[in-house]
Design a protein around this motif. Structure first.
Motif, PDB file in Angstrom:
ATOM      1  N   HIS A  72       8.629   3.305  -3.418  1.00  0.00           N
ATOM      2  CA  HIS A  72       7.241   3.713  -3.181  1.00  0.00           C
ATOM      3  C   HIS A  72       6.975   4.079  -1.717  1.00  0.00           C
ATOM      4  O   HIS A  72       7.486   3.409  -0.807  1.00  0.00           O
ATOM      5  CB  HIS A  72       6.297   2.567  -3.545  1.00  0.00           C
ATOM      6  N   HIS A 119       5.283  -3.528  -2.613  1.00  0.00           N
ATOM      7  CA  HIS A 119       6.681  -3.830  -2.941  1.00  0.00           C
ATOM      8  C   HIS A 119       7.512  -2.561  -2.872  1.00  0.00           C
ATOM      9  O   HIS A 119       6.998  -1.451  -3.048  1.00  0.00           O
ATOM     10  CB  HIS A 119       6.778  -4.439  -4.351  1.00  0.00           C
ATOM     11  N   ASP A 151       1.963   5.730 -10.740  1.00  0.00           N
ATOM     12  CA  ASP A 151       3.032   4.735 -10.812  1.00  0.00           C
ATOM     13  C   ASP A 151       4.130   5.245 -11.741  1.00  0.00           C
ATOM     14  O   ASP A 151       3.955   6.242 -12.463  1.00  0.00           O
ATOM     15  CB  ASP A 151       2.467   3.394 -11.302  1.00  0.00           C
ATOM     16  N   ASP A 182      12.865   1.228  -7.648  1.00  0.00           N
ATOM     17  CA  ASP A 182      11.452   1.486  -7.399  1.00  0.00           C
ATOM     18  C   ASP A 182      11.386   1.885  -5.909  1.00  0.00           C
ATOM     19  O   ASP A 182      11.941   1.180  -5.058  1.00  0.00           O
ATOM     20  CB  ASP A 182      10.689   0.176  -7.653  1.00  0.00           C
TER      21      ASP A 182
HETATM   22 ZN    ZN Z   1       6.488  -0.520  -8.373  1.00  0.00          ZN
END
Ligand code: ZN
Ligand code: VGL
Length: 207
Positions: A53, A86, A118, A51
């Protein structure tokens, strides 16, 4: 066609582990088990997803004034679950845990870089509009069968498994090598995966 197997290790990053901003309960338990598993089972390809971001990502409660964490929030594009910030790019929380055993031939795939959408799945964004490089990587390695484990069972592991099946791979979600955020969501996600043709399996049954 010859069977060729890939293992996808989903989001075993510090922010999803003990002390992280979105720690998955008991998430650390799977690290030594995943290491032992791909030492024992000869996969043709191992891919780690991350992940990844930007700091202004739409899923962070801190970027949505008035929103409540762990509650869906209405964005222009539709409802979005609000998460603590996160896995911000290039921070410690976004790194894969150092205890994960890595080999030079293992690959990484990053997801969730678009601030406006997302990406639970390691294959597609949540609009099912933009693909990551993962499907092309699997195709270029002639992969037929995909095994999915990691964090979190009820979000990124589930979405990745369902997209893998959607893309035509024989797909196996390895339950004991995954951990989820909430027990009720884990059970719901398991049912949805099975309805979509994903096999829910245990690591001991894979050779
Ligand atoms: Zn995430
Ligand atoms: C995840 C929530 C938000 C996951 C990623 O890896 O399961 N969950 N972003």
């Amino acid at each position: 066609m010859t069977q060729r197997r890939a293992l996808l290790v989903i989001d075993v990053q510090y922010d999803f582990l003990a002390g992280g901003s979105l720690a998955v309960p008991a998430g650390n338990e799977i690290i030594p088990e995943i290491n032992a598993f791909h030492e024992r089972v000869p996969f043709d390809l191992v891919v780690f997803s991350m992940d990844w971001h930007p700091a202004n990502h739409c899923s962070f409660v801190t970027n949505n004034p008035g929103a409540t964490v762990f509650t869906p929030h209405q964005l222009p594009s539709g409802p979005q679950m609000m998460w603590p910030a996160h896995c911000v790019q290039n921070t410690h929380g976004a790194q894969l845990h150092a205890d994960l055993r890595r080999k030079p031939e293992h690959m990484d795939v990053r997801k969730g870089q678009d601030p406006h959408v997302d990406s639970y799945s390691a294959f597609f964004d949540n609009n099912h509009a933009v693909k990551t490089p993962l499907d092309d990587i699997l195709i270029s390695h002639g992969i037929t069968d995909v095994y999915v484990c990691g964090l979190a069972t009820d979000y990124c592991v589930a979405y990745t498994s369902m997209d893998s099946r959607f893309l035509g791979y024989n797909t196996y979600m390895i339950e004991d090598l995954s951990r989820g955020i909430s027990p009720a969501c884990i059970e719901k996600a398991k049912r949805e995966m099975q309805e979509k043709g994903v096999h829910v399996v245990q690591s001991a049954d894979i050779h």
